[in-house]
Design an enzyme around this catalytic site. Structure first.
Site, PDB file in Angstrom:
ATOM      1  N   TYR A 195       0.832  -1.217   0.000  1.00 19.13           N
ATOM      2  CA  TYR A 195       0.000   0.000   0.000  1.00 19.13           C
ATOM      3  C   TYR A 195       0.863   1.263   0.000  1.00 19.13           C
ATOM      4  O   TYR A 195       0.583   2.210  -0.731  1.00 19.13           O
ATOM      5  CB  TYR A 195      -0.893  -0.057   1.241  1.00 19.13           C
ATOM      6  CG  TYR A 195      -1.915   1.030   1.390  1.00 19.13           C
ATOM      7  CD1 TYR A 195      -3.102   1.024   0.654  1.00 19.13           C
ATOM      8  CD2 TYR A 195      -1.738   2.063   2.317  1.00 19.13           C
ATOM      9  CE1 TYR A 195      -4.062   2.007   0.833  1.00 19.13           C
ATOM     10  CE2 TYR A 195      -2.695   3.045   2.503  1.00 19.13           C
ATOM     11  CZ  TYR A 195      -3.852   3.013   1.760  1.00 19.13           C
ATOM     12  OH  TYR A 195      -4.808   3.989   1.941  1.00 19.13           O
ATOM     13  N   LYS A 209       0.811   4.059  -2.859  1.00 19.52           N
ATOM     14  CA  LYS A 209       0.416   5.444  -2.557  1.00 19.52           C
ATOM     15  C   LYS A 209       1.558   6.418  -2.850  1.00 19.52           C
ATOM     16  O   LYS A 209       1.312   7.564  -3.233  1.00 19.52           O
ATOM     17  CB  LYS A 209      -0.039   5.551  -1.095  1.00 19.52           C
ATOM     18  CG  LYS A 209      -1.370   4.834  -0.810  1.00 19.52           C
ATOM     19  CD  LYS A 209      -2.464   5.227  -1.789  1.00 19.52           C
ATOM     20  CE  LYS A 209      -3.864   4.962  -1.277  1.00 19.52           C
ATOM     21  NZ  LYS A 209      -4.906   5.242  -2.289  1.00 19.52           N
TER      22      LYS A 209
END
Ligand SMILES: NC(=O)c1ccc[n+]([C@@H]2O[C@H](COP(=O)([O-])OP(=O)(O)OC[C@H]3O[C@@H](n4cnc5c(N)ncnc54)[C@H](O)[C@@H]3O)[C@@H](O)[C@H]2O)c1
Length: 252
Positions: A153, A157
Site C-alpha cells: 500500500y 500510494k
C-alpha cells in the site's frame, strides 16, 4: 462552462471518502458518476445526491480492468456527458508484514490503486484535452511515507504521487491539473477493518489515533471531500502537481 454543466467521476464512491466526495461535488453543482465494483453498491450515494436535488449515475466497474473502465467511461459520456473531473479514490488494503505478504496481496493493491488510476486517467484525459479543461485528483495516503505492514500500500500510494506529478507535467498545457490528496487517519470502513485486524475496538482504535494527531481528532470523509472540492474547482487552476496531506497536522 461552469460547475453546473461539468461532469465528474469519483471511483470507489459507494461508501467512505468516495461517497462523501461524490455527494460534495454534486452539491457543488457537478453531475457525478459514482463508480464502484457493483452498480448496486453505488445506489445509496446516488439516492442521497438526487434527494438533495443533484444529478448522479451509478456505474459498476472494476477500475483495474481495462475493458470495464472503457465501458464505464463510455457510459458516463452517453448518460451524463464528457467527464472533465476525475477523482481516483477506489482502494483496497491487503496489509501484512513483508515476510507474510503474498504475491497476490501485492498485485491486488498495485492493480486497484496504481493501474486503476492509470486506466481511469487514460480513459478520461481525452475528454479533458478535447474540452481544454480538466481536473484529476488521486487519493494518496500518509502511508506513502512508509507504514509497518503496508509494503504494498505504501509503495502504491507513493507511486501515485509520482504519477500525479507526471500527469501535471504532461497535461498542464491542455488546461488539465493533477493533484494528490494524502489523508491521514479517516474514520471509514477501511480503518474499521484495520482496527479489527489488529484486535482493537474501533472506538478505542480511533481514540488512540486521535491522541497522536495535533488537532486531537481523527478525520472524517468530509475533511477529504472539502479538499477535493477545492482542487477540482475552476479557481484552483494554478495548483498542479501537488500533494496535500490532510492529516490534522504535519507528518514526520
Ligand atoms: N480511510 C483512511 O484513513 C484513508 C487514509 C489514506 C488514504 N485513504 C484512501 O482513500 C481512498 C478511500 O478510502 P476509504 O477509507 O473510503 O475506503 P473504503 O474501503 O471505505 O472504500 C473504498 C471503496 O472503493 C471500492 N473499490 C475497491 N476496489 C475497487 C475496484 N477495483 N474498482 C472500483 N471500486 C473499488 C470499494 O468497493 C469501496 O466502496 C482509498 O484509496 C484509500 O486508500 C484512506
Amino acid at each position: 462552462m461552469t460547475e453546473q454543466n461539468r461532469v465528474a467521476i469519483v471511483t470507489g464512491a459507494a461508501r467512505g471518502i468516495g461517497a462523501a466526495t461524490a455527494i460534495r461535488l454534486a452539491a457543488d453543482g457537478y453531475a457525478v458518476a459514482v463508480i464502484d465494483l457493483e452498480e448496486s453498491a453505488g445506489k445509496d450515494t446516488v439516492e442521497k445526491i438526487t434527494a438533495a436535488g443533484g444529478k448522479a449515475l451509478a456505474v459498476g466497474a472494476d477500475v483495474s480492468n481495462a475493458e470495464q473502465v472503457a465501458a464505464a467511461v463510455d457510459r458516463v459520456v452517453a448518460e451524463l456527458g464528457a467527464p472533465t473531473i476525475l477523482v481516483n479514490n477506489a482502494g483496497v488494503l491487503r496489509d501484512n508484514l513483508l515476510f507474510k505478504m503474498s504475491e497476490s496481496d501485492w498485485d491486488t493493491v498495485m492493480n486497484v490503486h496504481l493501474k486503476g488510476a492509470f486506466l481511469m486517467s487514460k480513459a478520461c484525459q481525452k475528454h479533458m484535452v478535447d474540452a481544454g479543461y480538466g481536473r484529476i485528483v488521486n487519493l494518496s495516503s500518509s502511508s506513502a511515507l512508509g507504514n509497518r505492514g503496508q509494503a504494498n500500500y505504501s509503495a502504491a500510494k507513493a507511486g501515485l504521487q509520482g504519477f500525479t506529478k507526471t500527469l501535471a507535467k504532461e497535461l498542464g498545457k491542455f488546461g488539465v491539473t493533477a493533484n494528490a490528496v494524502a489523508p491521514g487517519f479517516i474514520a471509514t470502513d477501511m480503518t474499521a477493518a484495520t482496527a479489527e485486524r489488529v484486535g482493537m475496538g474501533f472506538e478505542e482504535f480511533k481514540a488512540a489515533a486521535a491522541s497522536m494527531i495535533p488537532v486531537n481528532r481523527v478525520g472524517v470523509p468530509d475533511d477529504i471531500a472539502h479538499t477535493v472540492s477545492f482542487l477540482v474547482s475552476e479557481g484552483a487552476g494554478f495548483v498542479s502537481g501537488q500533494v496535500i496531506y490532510v492529516a490534522g497536522g504535519p507528518l514526520d
